[in-house]
Design a protein around this motif. Structure first.
Motif, short mmCIF file in Angstrom:
data_model
loop_
_atom_site.label_atom_id
_atom_site.label_comp_id
_atom_site.label_asym_id
_atom_site.label_seq_id
_atom_site.Cartn_x
_atom_site.Cartn_y
_atom_site.Cartn_z
N UNK A 6 29.90 10.85 44.13
CA UNK A 6 29.82 11.12 45.94
C UNK A 6 30.85 12.63 46.79
N UNK A 7 32.07 12.14 46.19
CA UNK A 7 32.91 13.18 46.97
C UNK A 7 32.42 14.41 46.12
N UNK A 8 32.32 14.74 44.65
CA UNK A 8 32.21 16.00 43.30
C UNK A 8 30.67 16.65 44.23
N UNK A 9 30.17 15.97 44.35
CA UNK A 9 28.58 15.91 44.83
C UNK A 9 29.03 16.59 46.12
N UNK A 10 29.67 16.15 46.74
CA UNK A 10 29.65 17.14 48.37
C UNK A 10 30.67 18.51 48.83
N UNK A 11 31.30 18.13 46.92
CA UNK A 11 32.34 19.72 47.01
C UNK A 11 33.80 19.48 46.92
N UNK A 12 33.95 17.98 47.76
CA UNK A 12 35.57 18.45 48.07
C UNK A 12 35.97 18.24 45.77
N UNK A 13 37.20 18.55 46.75
CA UNK A 13 38.25 18.65 45.41
C UNK A 13 38.60 17.09 45.02
N UNK A 14 38.71 16.87 44.20
CA UNK A 14 38.44 15.40 43.58
C UNK A 14 39.52 15.08 42.33
N UNK A 15 40.34 14.35 43.04
CA UNK A 15 41.72 14.02 42.38
C UNK A 15 41.35 12.45 41.75
N UNK A 16 41.56 11.81 40.67
CA UNK A 16 41.37 10.22 40.54
C UNK A 16 42.87 10.19 39.62
N UNK A 17 43.70 9.38 40.59
CA UNK A 17 44.84 9.13 39.42
C UNK A 17 44.26 7.44 38.76
N UNK A 18 44.71 7.04 37.30
CA UNK A 18 43.97 5.63 36.85
C UNK A 18 44.99 5.32 36.46
N UNK A 19 45.58 3.77 37.14
CA UNK A 19 46.57 2.86 36.50
C UNK A 19 45.89 1.72 35.86
N UNK A 20 47.03 2.21 34.33
CA UNK A 20 46.33 0.17 33.39
C UNK A 20 47.18 0.24 32.91
N UNK A 21 47.26 -1.01 32.08
CA UNK A 21 48.95 -1.23 31.40
C UNK A 21 48.69 -1.00 30.74
N UNK A 22 47.47 -1.62 30.08
CA UNK A 22 47.37 -0.91 28.27
C UNK A 22 45.72 -0.15 28.13
N UNK A 23 46.05 1.10 27.52
CA UNK A 23 44.97 2.22 27.48
C UNK A 23 43.45 1.31 27.05
N UNK A 24 43.25 0.10 26.63
CA UNK A 24 42.19 -0.08 26.59
C UNK A 24 41.16 -0.84 27.78
N UNK A 25 41.85 -1.00 28.50
CA UNK A 25 42.25 -1.36 30.41
C UNK A 25 41.20 -0.94 31.01
N UNK A 26 41.35 0.20 30.07
CA UNK A 26 40.79 2.29 31.41
C UNK A 26 38.96 2.63 31.36
N UNK A 27 38.73 0.80 32.03
CA UNK A 27 37.10 0.76 32.03
C UNK A 27 36.66 1.72 32.42
N UNK A 28 35.35 2.60 32.00
CA UNK A 28 34.70 3.72 32.81
C UNK A 28 34.83 5.09 32.99
N UNK A 29 36.37 4.80 32.13
CA UNK A 29 37.12 6.00 31.73
C UNK A 29 36.47 7.30 31.35
#
Length: 432
Positions: free
Chosen positions: A332-355
């Motif tokens: 939604x923010x990207x569609x609004x033209x905002x600069x968006x950074x997402x930091x995605x924290x996970x203990x394991x690589x296979x926990x990165x759902x929706x990556x």
């Protein structure tokens, strides 16, 4: 301003309770009489706060807009704690009054109350149920107890409140033989009950009759996370935004008896909403067993990060199942033209759902932080690490969603970096 009005109304209500108590209060130097007067006041204010507490989580739209859901839940916890202490004070001072008057000892003095006051058995059962619900709401116990146990314990408190109410109106000197105070007390309880019945029970049923919500797809996103797609038959009536959450009850065996709070993980369109859920208990663990066509009752949408969206750069930080609302907000923010950074924290690589989805969103810069702190040798969410990964973090508006310990650490780091508290928004993955 609205929040101040609500606070003023709550305080005015408490003062009105004191005004009801005062004409019948007998305050003397006699210890037993004084203890009785204190017990009566504690019981009345505690009963008033029970109604306030119920209204705070009755899903009243005006209250949510005026205060914000996160603060409503916070106030609910504070009022609940105060109520428990007042209930204990009421029981303790009533027992003390009999102890001072007759010297029967604590147990004998409490049993003496059964002879002096009507409806003591129902009041004792109701009080015990209220105290149990308060105990199970303690943070240490909530962390280890199944959600279903917490949920049904709190459902029983409605019966408990009714049981203690009977004792109040039959035994309280303020109400016994005084029609006006009794009418006021009945009105307070009945209006509270009406709000709960309408917003918690009737509204979801009416919404279901309009939308006929049903499951259309169940998608495993990772070994421990699952997405469920839900469709409305009336998409033009759907008023849900990314970042909000809903109380969801699947009308099938194994899910029918409880409603769980789940965040929306897409930008709703064409009548479709999606939840992405981590397997944290029996209910969430059975989501993969759902089949298309299962009907769904939805309460909400509630709070979330709606209403805190401004122009300018955004920093979204997710941990675990917190990726759900963060995923929707990022798009939604990207569609609004905002600069968006997402930091995605996970203990394991296979926990990165929706990556995969996040990495392909135009205008979104995705930073995965994978690994346990013990393995990495540092905390990726401390101030120094965040400054390294997001050098302009102090100039962004931050949204944080995930487990409570992660939120606490991350918000602390952001404030160390100089981000004002007003630009740090967070939401725990729990309703109350």
């Amino acid at each position: 301003m609205k929040r101040s009005v609500v606070t003023a109304l709550a305080i005015a209500g408490a003062l009105a309770v004191v005004a009801l108590w005062w004409p019948t209060a007998v305050v003397t130097a006699d210890g037993a009489t004084l203890a009785t007067a204190v017990a009566e006041l504690a019981g009345m204010i505690g009963s008033y706060l029970v109604c306030v507490q119920l209204l705070l989580i009755a899903r009243v739209p005006w209250l949510e807009r005026a205060i914000g859901l996160d603060r409503l839940v916070g106030w609910h916890k504070v009022v609940g704690t105060a109520t428990l202490f007042l209930v204990l004070a009421h029981v303790s001072f009533m027992t003390l009054s009999q102890w001072l008057a007759g010297g029967h000892g604590p147990v004998g003095s409490y049993l003496q109350l059964f002879r002096l006051y009507p409806d003591m058995l129902t009041a004792t059962i109701g009080t015990a149920a209220i105290l149990l619900a308060g105990l199970l709401s303690a943070q240490l116990l909530r962390a280890v107890l199944p959600y279903e146990l917490w949920y049904w314990t709190h459902v029983t408190t409605y019966v408990a409140i009714f049981l203690t109410f009977l004792h109040q109106v039959s035994a309280g000197p303020v109400f016994s033989g005084h029609p006006l105070p009794r009418m006021i007390w009945w009105a307070m309880y009945l209006s509270t009950a009406a709000c709960i019945v309408y917003w918690r029970a009737l509204t979801p049923v009416m919404r279901f009759a309009e939308h006929r919500f049903e499951v259309v797809a169940v998608v495993p996103e990772s070994p421990r996370m699952t997405s469920v797609w839900i469709r409305s038959q009336r998409p033009e009536l759907l008023r849900v935004r990314a970042g909000q959450f809903m109380l969801i009850r699947f009308l099938t065996w194994g899910h029918l008896l409880t409603a769980h709070p789940y965040s929306i993980s897409n930008v709703p369109a064409n009548g479709l909403i999606r939840i992405t859920v981590a397997e944290l208990g029996d209910h969430s663990g059975r989501l993969r067993e759902l089949r298309p066509g299962v009907r769904v009752l939805l309460e909400g949408p509630f709070g979330g990060f709606v209403g805190r969206r401004r122009a300018g750069a955004a920093l979204l930080i997710a941990g675990g199942a917190g990726i759900g609302p963060i995923r929707g907000l990022a798009e939604e923010f990207a569609r609004m033209g905002r600069s968006v950074v997402v930091v995605y924290r996970a203990s394991r690589g296979d926990d990165l759902a929706l990556y995969g989805e996040l990495s392909q969103l135009p205008g979104v810069h995705l930073i995965p932080l994978v690994g346990r702190r013990a393995e990495l040798g540092y905390d990726p969410l401390d101030a120094e690490s965040l400054a390294y990964y997001v050098p302009d973090a102090a100039h962004r508006e931050a949204f944080v969603c995930g487990p409570a310990p992660m939120i606490e650490k991350t918000t602390e780091s952001l404030r160390e970096l100089g981000l004002p508290a007003a630009r740090v928004h967070f939401e725990e993955l729990s309703f109350a």
